[in-house]
Design a protein around this motif. Structure first.
Motif, PDB file in Angstrom:
ATOM      1  N   PHE A   1       0.873   1.994   3.502  1.00  0.00           N
ATOM      2  CA  PHE A   1       2.195   2.403   3.031  1.00  0.00           C
ATOM      3  C   PHE A   1       2.236   3.905   2.767  1.00  0.00           C
ATOM      4  N   GLY A   2       1.396   4.653   3.497  1.00  0.00           N
ATOM      5  CA  GLY A   2       1.230   6.075   3.236  1.00  0.00           C
ATOM      6  C   GLY A   2       2.519   6.873   3.197  1.00  0.00           C
ATOM      7  N   GLY A   3       3.396   6.694   4.198  1.00  0.00           N
ATOM      8  CA  GLY A   3       4.617   7.477   4.240  1.00  0.00           C
ATOM      9  C   GLY A   3       5.849   6.684   3.914  1.00  0.00           C
ATOM     10  N   SER A   4       5.682   5.569   3.218  1.00  0.00           N
ATOM     11  CA  SER A   4       6.825   4.690   2.983  1.00  0.00           C
ATOM     12  C   SER A   4       7.682   5.180   1.818  1.00  0.00           C
ATOM     13  N   VAL A   5       8.965   4.910   1.928  1.00  0.00           N
ATOM     14  CA  VAL A   5       9.909   5.270   0.866  1.00  0.00           C
ATOM     15  C   VAL A   5       9.654   4.427  -0.376  1.00  0.00           C
ATOM     16  N   ALA A   6       9.269   3.154  -0.179  1.00  0.00           N
ATOM     17  CA  ALA A   6       9.068   2.247  -1.311  1.00  0.00           C
ATOM     18  C   ALA A   6       7.971   2.755  -2.235  1.00  0.00           C
TER      19      ALA A   6
END
Length: 296
Positions: free
Chosen positions: A116-121
């Motif tokens: 989830f490195g670049g995730s908005v969450a």
């Protein structure tokens, strides 16, 4: 001419099969890159034709305080986040290499944050965690410590993003672990017979044989850090605040291109970033001869 005709006759089937790739290369990579290079030397706002201004955008950069500030913030982030990520990744890989039970489970647990490195969450979660009424301050309150709004304080906002980058060390850890598995156990047995302790084994066997993996992870982490965008955009609300303390280079590029519609200036910034990454990568390759050890 006859040779060219013969070459085409012998290879036309191969070219037919790679036609989709060639179309993608030209239409989705080569042409956009070439056009962006042209825009870097123009004044372009999306609503009128590009106007050629030569080196005007590049000259303006070095007279733009926000541009130089974004460079400083990004370098600060790269110089701290990359070493910390590699350090944690190597430390965890060494622990997991001890042959503990449930290795696959632990490896998956440590790797999940990297997915989830670049995730908005995750960025939103981080914003809630370090906000004025976030979980961190709630825990500090239980200990009788007065917290603060960590993401709204100029002195701490950037370090929350550095902590987020460090937390996502899983991909580098998996690569380190794969490298550790390739080191022959005979070398450690010989070192123990000679009286070498754990630290000497690490310094004289593990680390030298792991330098190619370290070099690869270092290059990839630096490139990734220079391109960091989503965490700063979400945590700061797209402003790079407070007081531009989280104004990453890519975030300022976004502001120039998609908020202020200065596409020429943004294109020039993008090419400066590309040249910087290329220079740093070339420098690492040039210096690798002195510290990267290949067993053969």
């Amino acid at each position: 001419m006859h040779t060219l005709k013969r070459f085409v006759q012998n290879n036309w089937v191969g070219y037919l099969f790679i036609t989709p790739w060639l179309v993608g290369l030209i239409g989705l990579s080569a042409f956009p890159m070439g056009f962006s290079l042209y825009l870097a030397f123009t004044s372009y706002d999306l609503f009128s034709a590009p106007k050629w201004i030569g080196l005007g955008n590049f000259i303006e950069m070095f007279h733009d305080p926000k541009y130089t500030g974004s460079v400083g913030v990004t370098l600060h982030y790269v110089l701290i986040a990359v070493p910390l990520s590699l350090l944690f990744a190597l430390a965890v890989a060494l622990l997991l290499n001890k042959g503990i039970r449930g290795l696959r489970i632990y490896r998956a647990i440590y790797y999940v944050p990297s997915l989830f490195g670049g995730s908005v969450a995750v960025a939103l979660l981080w914003r809630q965690l370090f906000g004025g009424e976030g979980l961190l301050n709630s825990l500090l309150h239980l200990l009788g410590i007065e917290g603060m709004n960590w993401i709204a304080t100029p002195g701490t906002a950037l370090y929350t993003l550095i902590l987020l980058s460090t937390w996502q060390f899983g991909s580098a850890m998996v690569i380190f672990l794969a490298g550790l598995k390739q080191i022959p156990h005979d070398l450690y047995e010989s070192a123990r017979i000679d009286g070498a302790g754990t630290w000497k084994q690490f310094a004289n066997i593990t680390l030298p044989l792991l330098t190619p993996i370290l070099f690869f992870n270092l290059v990839m982490q630096i490139i990734h850090a220079f391109q960091a965008f989503t965490p700063a955009f979400i945590v700061s609300g797209g402003t790079g605040g407070p007081l531009n303390s989280t104004l990453f280079y890519t975030l300022y590029l976004y502001q120039k291109g998609f908020a202020q519609f200065q596409m020429g200036y943004a294109a020039a910034m993008a090419w400066m970033l590309l040249c910087t990454i290329a220079f740093v990568t070339s420098l690492l390759f040039a210096t690798s001869r002195t510290w990267v050890y290949y067993q053969e």
